[in-house]
Design an enzyme around this catalytic site. Sequence first.
Site, short mmCIF file in Angstrom:
data_model
loop_
_atom_site.label_atom_id
_atom_site.label_comp_id
_atom_site.label_asym_id
_atom_site.label_seq_id
_atom_site.Cartn_x
_atom_site.Cartn_y
_atom_site.Cartn_z
N HIS A 90 -6.50 -6.00 -2.37
CA HIS A 90 -6.31 -5.18 -1.16
C HIS A 90 -5.41 -5.96 -0.20
O HIS A 90 -5.88 -6.71 0.65
CB HIS A 90 -7.68 -4.87 -0.54
CG HIS A 90 -7.63 -3.92 0.61
ND1 HIS A 90 -8.72 -3.18 1.02
CD2 HIS A 90 -6.62 -3.57 1.47
CE1 HIS A 90 -8.39 -2.45 2.08
NE2 HIS A 90 -7.12 -2.68 2.37
N HIS B 29 -1.73 -5.05 1.91
CA HIS B 29 -0.60 -4.16 2.22
C HIS B 29 0.60 -5.07 2.40
O HIS B 29 0.60 -5.92 3.31
CB HIS B 29 -0.86 -3.39 3.52
CG HIS B 29 -2.09 -2.55 3.46
ND1 HIS B 29 -2.06 -1.21 3.17
CD2 HIS B 29 -3.39 -2.86 3.63
CE1 HIS B 29 -3.29 -0.72 3.18
NE2 HIS B 29 -4.13 -1.71 3.45
N HIS C 281 -8.62 4.04 0.66
CA HIS C 281 -9.38 3.49 1.79
C HIS C 281 -10.45 4.52 2.16
O HIS C 281 -10.13 5.71 2.33
CB HIS C 281 -8.48 3.28 3.00
CG HIS C 281 -7.60 2.07 2.91
ND1 HIS C 281 -6.78 1.82 1.86
CD2 HIS C 281 -7.42 1.04 3.79
CE1 HIS C 281 -6.13 0.68 2.08
NE2 HIS C 281 -6.50 0.19 3.24
N GLU D 148 -13.93 2.54 6.12
CA GLU D 148 -13.47 1.39 6.93
C GLU D 148 -14.00 1.62 8.35
O GLU D 148 -14.85 0.89 8.83
CB GLU D 148 -11.94 1.29 6.92
CG GLU D 148 -11.41 0.15 7.78
CD GLU D 148 -9.87 0.07 7.81
OE1 GLU D 148 -9.21 1.03 7.38
OE2 GLU D 148 -9.35 -0.97 8.29
N ASP E 178 -6.07 -7.74 3.35
CA ASP E 178 -5.63 -6.50 4.00
C ASP E 178 -4.21 -6.65 4.59
O ASP E 178 -3.25 -6.23 3.95
CB ASP E 178 -6.64 -6.06 5.07
CG ASP E 178 -6.63 -4.57 5.35
OD1 ASP E 178 -5.92 -3.83 4.65
OD2 ASP E 178 -7.35 -4.14 6.28
N ASP E 179 -4.12 -7.20 5.79
CA ASP E 179 -2.81 -7.37 6.47
C ASP E 179 -2.77 -8.78 7.03
O ASP E 179 -2.93 -8.98 8.26
CB ASP E 179 -2.68 -6.33 7.59
CG ASP E 179 -2.75 -4.92 7.06
OD1 ASP E 179 -1.75 -4.46 6.48
OD2 ASP E 179 -3.82 -4.30 7.18
N1 LIG Z 1 -6.72 -1.69 7.26
C1 LIG Z 1 -5.98 -0.61 7.06
N2 LIG Z 1 -6.57 0.60 7.06
C2 LIG Z 1 -5.83 1.69 6.86
N3 LIG Z 1 -4.53 1.70 6.67
C3 LIG Z 1 -3.90 0.52 6.66
N4 LIG Z 1 -2.60 0.21 6.49
C4 LIG Z 1 -2.47 -1.11 6.57
N5 LIG Z 1 -3.67 -1.67 6.81
C5 LIG Z 1 -4.58 -0.67 6.86
ZN LIG Z 2 -6.11 -1.78 3.88
#
Ligand SMILES: Nc1ncnc2[nH]cnc12
Ligand SMILES: [Zn+2]
EC number: 3.5.4.2
Length: 346
Positions: free
Chosen positions: A24, A26, A204, A207, A285-286
């Site tokens: 996971h 992005h 997703h 969340e 994630d990011d």
């Molecule tokens: N945590 C996240 N939740 C939903 N969309 C995303 N796009 C990038 N990160 C995300």
């Molecule tokens: Zn994500």
Amino acid sequence: MNKPAIPTQRLPELLRRMPKAELHIHIEGSLEPELIFEMARRNGVAIPYASVEELRRAYAFTNLQSFLDIYYAGASVLITERDFFDMAWAYLEKARGDNVVRAEIFFDPQTHTARGVEMETVINGLHRACEKAQTDLGVSASLILCFLRHLSEEEAFETLEQALPWRDKFIGVGLDSSEVGHPPEKFARVFARCRELGLHLVAHAGEEGPPAYVWTALDLLKVERVDHGVQSSKDPQLMRRLAQDRIPLTVCPLSNLKLCVFPKLQDHNLRQLLDAGLMATVNSDDPAYFGGYVNDNFLQTFEATGLSAQQAWQLANNSFEASFIPAQEKRKYREKLDEVFAEFGA
Ligand SMILES: Nc1ncnc2[nH]cnc12
Ligand SMILES: [Zn+2]
């Protein structure tokens, strides 16, 4: 598996050293401020921040939407195939440093095609970095195309059509962006089509959104993994379903902390998910926005919640079990994992 305990002071080193899969991530969320400024300069794109420091100071989020607004703005500097390559390569080098041996990488083509960037530019740049990671770094990497759920299903269908000439360059599809108000069922038909095409399916769900979204991701979209899924712990019946069907959850603790899903890392429910027998994994994630790559997620979460070496083994093994690689490769990675644990006396 009953193995001798590893002293707590050696746990951080073990977490760093153990091989793992990241499922996971992005890729647009791995774009560090320095690279944003460099690409803005070389592409002549204006950004409303005077410096890298000022941009970093803007990374103070209150929820998912407050993050997404700045994340999409950051992605606007990506124009050429080289930009997509450089972004993915920077991530893959960091992943190698964290002993990630397998990465399944999300990308958001609609963020780019909406600005006039060709699908081919996006996919070729990212895919070239994945190929080079295998040959130069020994990291196996594949791409998962995500549909933006705040847009329509019709636009998702158009995106799928645009991507199909490069069908051999991505292994699956996912669903991301603003969750609440955009339930999985909005994308039931496009996911059914992707299933017919033999693509892997993830989404997703849970969340920020309710357990009901996890149910519909499973039952209507027929996803093989749930991204995040942490809200599932509010629904005991859903927890039993996820455990029984061995549905992996790709959990992202630092993301949940930075987007205020949990007030403190100590309050994260990762332990509860593991104790309930769910196939949870740890991911970033990011990472450029949430203050850490996958090892930072492991280290900070273990420190905050007191998870054990046994649970570290479980999480790493889950990451291989949950990945979209052949069983034989899963076995190979599990053997490597056991070798590292053996070095630590387990
Ligand atoms: N945590 C996240 N939740 C939903 N969309 C995303 N796009 C990038 N990160 C995300
Ligand atoms: Zn994500």
